[in-house]
Every structure is written in C-alpha cells, then in structure tokens.
Write a protein that holds these residues in place. Structure first.
Motif, PDB file in Angstrom:
ATOM      1  N   UNK A  33       9.033   0.139  -7.663  1.00 17.00           N
ATOM      2  CA  UNK A  33      10.247   0.794  -9.015  1.00 17.00           C
ATOM      3  C   UNK A  33       9.002   1.680  -9.431  1.00 17.00           C
ATOM      4  N   UNK A  34       8.625   1.726 -10.087  1.00 20.09           N
ATOM      5  CA  UNK A  34       7.852   2.145 -10.506  1.00 20.09           C
ATOM      6  C   UNK A  34       7.128   3.764  -9.845  1.00 20.09           C
ATOM      7  N   UNK A  35       7.417   3.256  -8.571  1.00 19.59           N
ATOM      8  CA  UNK A  35       6.701   3.974  -7.671  1.00 19.59           C
ATOM      9  C   UNK A  35       7.850   5.547  -7.460  1.00 19.59           C
ATOM     10  N   UNK A  36       8.600   4.827  -7.214  1.00 21.47           N
ATOM     11  CA  UNK A  36       9.727   5.707  -6.912  1.00 21.47           C
ATOM     12  C   UNK A  36      10.525   6.203  -7.736  1.00 21.47           C
ATOM     13  N   UNK A  37       9.897   6.265  -9.177  1.00 25.99           N
ATOM     14  CA  UNK A  37      10.217   6.934 -10.099  1.00 25.99           C
ATOM     15  C   UNK A  37       8.992   8.351 -10.171  1.00 25.99           C
ATOM     16  N   UNK A  38       8.379   7.796  -9.305  1.00 23.42           N
ATOM     17  CA  UNK A  38       7.379   8.838  -8.856  1.00 23.42           C
ATOM     18  C   UNK A  38       7.805  10.287  -8.313  1.00 23.42           C
ATOM     19  N   UNK A  39       8.694   9.582  -7.736  1.00 29.46           N
ATOM     20  CA  UNK A  39       9.180  10.125  -6.026  1.00 29.46           C
ATOM     21  C   UNK A  39       9.994  10.791  -6.919  1.00 29.46           C
ATOM     22  N   UNK A  40      10.844  11.404  -7.494  1.00 31.56           N
ATOM     23  CA  UNK A  40      11.987  12.445  -7.704  1.00 31.56           C
ATOM     24  C   UNK A  40      11.547  13.270  -8.038  1.00 31.56           C
ATOM     25  N   UNK A  41      10.736  13.766  -9.320  1.00 34.29           N
ATOM     26  CA  UNK A  41      10.302  14.941  -9.902  1.00 34.29           C
ATOM     27  C   UNK A  41       8.686  15.849  -9.538  1.00 34.29           C
ATOM     28  N   UNK A  42       8.306  14.646  -9.337  1.00 28.15           N
ATOM     29  CA  UNK A  42       6.774  15.198  -8.460  1.00 28.15           C
ATOM     30  C   UNK A  42       7.045  14.670  -7.041  1.00 28.15           C
ATOM     31  N   UNK A  43       6.945  13.868  -6.585  1.00 27.17           N
ATOM     32  CA  UNK A  43       6.758  13.431  -5.555  1.00 27.17           C
ATOM     33  C   UNK A  43       5.335  13.292  -3.823  1.00 27.17           C
ATOM     34  N   UNK A  44       5.495  13.376  -3.560  1.00 22.54           N
ATOM     35  CA  UNK A  44       4.135  12.536  -2.508  1.00 22.54           C
ATOM     36  C   UNK A  44       3.260  14.379  -2.159  1.00 22.54           C
ATOM     37  N   UNK A  45       2.769  14.088  -1.777  1.00 23.49           N
ATOM     38  CA  UNK A  45       1.494  14.819  -0.905  1.00 23.49           C
ATOM     39  C   UNK A  45       0.535  14.529   0.313  1.00 23.49           C
TER      40      UNK A  45
ATOM     41  N   UNK B 213       0.782  -0.771  -0.313  1.00 25.97           N
ATOM     42  CA  UNK B 213       0.133   0.083   0.518  1.00 25.97           C
ATOM     43  C   UNK B 213       0.680   0.997   0.024  1.00 25.97           C
ATOM     44  N   UNK B 214       2.353   1.100   0.707  1.00 28.33           N
ATOM     45  CA  UNK B 214       2.963   2.358   0.543  1.00 28.33           C
ATOM     46  C   UNK B 214       3.503   2.435  -1.020  1.00 28.33           C
ATOM     47  N   UNK B 215       3.257   1.206  -2.013  1.00 31.39           N
ATOM     48  CA  UNK B 215       3.911   1.403  -3.064  1.00 31.39           C
ATOM     49  C   UNK B 215       2.983   2.389  -3.820  1.00 31.39           C
ATOM     50  N   UNK B 216       1.722   1.832  -3.158  1.00 28.28           N
ATOM     51  CA  UNK B 216       0.559   2.172  -4.012  1.00 28.28           C
ATOM     52  C   UNK B 216       0.205   3.935  -3.874  1.00 28.28           C
ATOM     53  N   UNK B 217       0.302   3.930  -2.541  1.00 30.06           N
ATOM     54  CA  UNK B 217       0.113   5.495  -2.074  1.00 30.06           C
ATOM     55  C   UNK B 217       1.019   6.453  -2.660  1.00 30.06           C
ATOM     56  N   UNK B 218       2.050   6.156  -2.933  1.00 28.08           N
ATOM     57  CA  UNK B 218       3.271   6.401  -4.596  1.00 28.08           C
ATOM     58  C   UNK B 218       3.032   6.969  -5.579  1.00 28.08           C
TER      59      UNK B 218
ATOM     60  N   UNK C 265       2.670  10.541 -14.889  1.00 20.61           N
ATOM     61  CA  UNK C 265       1.700  10.024 -14.715  1.00 20.61           C
ATOM     62  C   UNK C 265       1.478   8.374 -15.712  1.00 20.61           C
ATOM     63  N   UNK C 266       1.885   8.456 -16.716  1.00 21.83           N
ATOM     64  CA  UNK C 266       2.714   6.882 -17.073  1.00 21.83           C
ATOM     65  C   UNK C 266       3.068   5.890 -15.650  1.00 21.83           C
ATOM     66  N   UNK C 267       3.757   6.312 -14.910  1.00 24.00           N
ATOM     67  CA  UNK C 267       4.779   4.934 -14.602  1.00 24.00           C
ATOM     68  C   UNK C 267       3.055   5.268 -13.299  1.00 24.00           C
ATOM     69  N   UNK C 268       3.127   6.206 -12.476  1.00 28.27           N
ATOM     70  CA  UNK C 268       1.859   5.883 -11.469  1.00 28.27           C
ATOM     71  C   UNK C 268       0.431   5.366 -11.542  1.00 28.27           C
TER      72      UNK C 268
END
Length: 373
Positions: free
Chosen positions: A245-257, A190-195, A210-213
């Motif tokens: 891994x895809x969630x990690x890709x999301x973190x750099x340029x966009x990050x969580x909320x 669920x952490x990966x899902x949340x990312x 968005x593609x990775x997310x």
C-alpha cells in the motif's frame, strides 16, 4: 531549490479499509450506497471466491484477467461492461485486475478510446463507483491512479493516469494473501520494495513521499522473508500488505524509475510476471544508481538488514536470491539474441527513465541485461 520547495499533489482513495477480515467491507459499503448492479473484474482464481465480497443485488463477473493484460483482454471486459451497465466496478485481484477495473470504470460510454487517454489526465470523467480489493502484496494498484495495458502490436505498455481512476473504496485484507504461493509472494514483495526504493531515489523524490517509501522498505525487510518461509504467518502477510500500500502511495506523485523501465520488456516480450521481472532487475538498477544517491542507497540497505555491505549489487542480489527468486534471465527463457531489442524498448520509456537519478544509456541497459542473463 530544496525538495521541500518542490510542489506536490497527493490523491488517495476516498476510503481505505486495511486489516484482516475486512474483505466484506465492500459489500456493506455498496449497500450503503444503494448499489444494486455490480461488475467484478478478476482473474480466474478470485472469480471463484467473489462471495467473500458480500455484494448486494445483481453481480456480474469478468473472470478472465490475464497476468499481463493486453488490449484484447481489456476490450473483452469493456464489452461486458457495456452490456451490464454496472453502477459499481470492483477490481478483485492483483495489479492486473485492478488496472483493468480502473479502465472499465471510466471508458464505457465516455466516447473515448484507450489510445485517446494514454498519458496523464486525459480521461473526461467517471459515472460509476469504483472499488478495489487487493489480493496480492506487490503493486499497490488499489491506491493509485495509473493503469497499464500491453499493446500487442508494439509490445509496449500503454500507461493511463487519471484522478478519475482513483478508487472510492480500497480494501486491503491481508488474509486474502494467505493463499499466494511462495514464489509469487517473494517476487511481488520485491515489486513493492522496488516501488518504494525507486521513488525514494527518484529525481522527483519528495520528503512527503520519502516517509512512505522508507517505511515500506523497512516493512519488506522485516516481513518478506518471514512470509516466504511461512505463508500462514498472518502478521508477516499484514506487514507486506502495508508495504505494498505504501508503495502504491509512492507511485502517484513520484512514480518509478529505471528499474521498472528495464523490467517492462521482460513482461511484454517474454510474458514474465511483472513482480518477477522487477525482482530480477532490482539489484542492478539499485547498484547503478548508488553513486547518484549514496545516502539513500545506504538507508535502503539498512532497512533491508544489509547495512554496511561494501558491494550494493552483491548484497541486493543475494537478498533476492535468498528468497528463492530465479535471478537469471536465461533461467526465465530470455536469450542473448533478445537483449538488444529489449534495451531499445526500455530506453524509449522516457516517462520512467527521465525520473532516474542517473542518466541511463541504451548501452548501459544492454549491459544490465547481459549481467542478469
């Protein structure tokens, strides 16, 4: 201005090795690089299986990584690194081990202290190689440029971001996750899902991410319940590793909320594992943000197999509870008297809350804690 006109920069590990049986890639890579002196940063469990890495030369192990690493934990690792003078630092474990490894790779000999590099792009450089080997499917830290450490004095997480902390080599071997217990599999999933979901609905959301997310969310929807039901399901483990891994890709340029901002005090104050904290909070922030991102929220529910559900909170809460996750803060040792201070701390995490698609007040955060209690 459309999302396509927003500039974005993406940094990735120089080399990513993904697939079952690839854990030994790090040793082969180190040999090719002429590495003869390595430092492995790991938790106690993974410290006992470093032979899997097949590292050449002299190998020193810091095997004392805590589930929620703090400054004293980092200082102990830095002291060992200063003595060993490694040519290569390897993070071997979940997000905690990989985050510490990033800092161990950049701080010794730099003349910079931890507090001097907190924030974006303050690290002067890196003189040693860095490899990351993920053993859980949740944080995606192997792909990212951030490291978080808790300051015991303030009970806040210090976030360091730097391109110098991006791995030269990231190894994602899903077979390493076969030993992860059911409860941890569920929470980290669920952490990966949340990312992915938070990046997908962020104010900084971008079509390139968005593609990775959305694909990461689909992978969680397809494989998380399977991995929880049968930990030996290698295909499910691989699917979750890719989602992480895809969630990690999301973190750099966009990050969580907001989801991560609201979850952080659960870890710093109550030492609740990060994945579990995010899982408890996830349904509440997803539902809160739904009016600001209705189309994307519908896509998230569809990807999880919850399409058409009229109540976002009930559907997503039921999904997490169905994985066997304890979804009550009271069941995790949090008391009513803690909630106001937690809300104050969460509301101060502007680096994440400012990304949220809806403004979230201190009172709203407190209401979420009360609803989750």
């Amino acid at each position: 201005m459309t999302d396509l006109l927003h500039p974005i920069e993406i940094d990735r590990p120089t080399r990513i090795a993904f697939g079952p049986g690839l854990v030994g890639t790090v040793g082969k890579w180190a040999t090719e690089k002429g590495i003869t002196r390595s430092l492995v940063v790991a938790d106690a469990f993974n410290a006992a299986r470093i032979d899997l890495l097949d590292l050449p030369g002299d190998v020193t192990v810091f095997g004392e990584v805590k589930p929620e690493p703090d400054i004293p934990n980092l200082d102990a690792a830095l002291a060992l690194a200063a003595r060993v003078q490694p040519q290569l630092v390897i993070g071997f474990g979940g997000g905690s081990a990989m985050d510490l490894a990033k800092l161990v790779a950049v701080l010794p000999g730099s003349g910079q202290s931890l507090h001097e590099v907190v924030g974006p792009e303050k690290i002067a450089g890196r003189r040693v190689a860095l490899a990351q080997v993920a053993t859980t499917s949740g944080t995606g830290s192997e792909a990212g440029s951030r490291a978080l450490v808790t300051d015991p004095a303030t009970q806040n997480k210090l976030a360091v971001q730097s391109r110098h902390m991006i791995a030269d080599l990231a190894v994602v071997d899903p077979d390493l996750t076969l030993t992860v217990p059911r409860a941890v599999t569920a929470a980290t999933g669920v952490d990966a899902l949340a990312h992915c979901a938070e990046a997908f609905t962020s104010r900084k959301a971008h079509p390139l991410i968005d593609l990775y997310a959305i694909e990461g969310i689909r992978l969680v929807g397809r494989f998380l319940a399977r991995a929880v039901a049968d930990g030996s399901d290698r295909e499910a483990r691989a699917g979750l590793a890719l989602a992480s891994l895809y969630g990690g890709f999301c973190l750099g340029p966009v990050n969580t909320t907001a989801g991560h901002a609201v979850a952080y005090p659960l870890g710093t104050r109550h030492h609740i594992a990060h994945g579990l904290a995010c899982a408890v909070i996830f349904p509440h922030t997803l539902a809160f943000n739904a009016p600001a991102a209705p189309e994307k929220t519908a896509l998230i529910l569809d990807a999880l197999g919850l399409g058409g559900a009229p109540d976002v909170l009930a559907a997503s809460h039921g999904y997490c509870a169905g994985l066997g996750i304890e979804m009550r803060l009271s069941g995790l040792g949090v008391s009513q008297s803690d909630l106001a201070a937690m809300a104050e701390e969460a509301h101060a995490i502007r680096r994440l809350l400012d990304n949220n698609p809806r403004e979230m007040s201190r009172e709203r955060i407190l209401a979420i804690y009360r609803a989750a209690l």
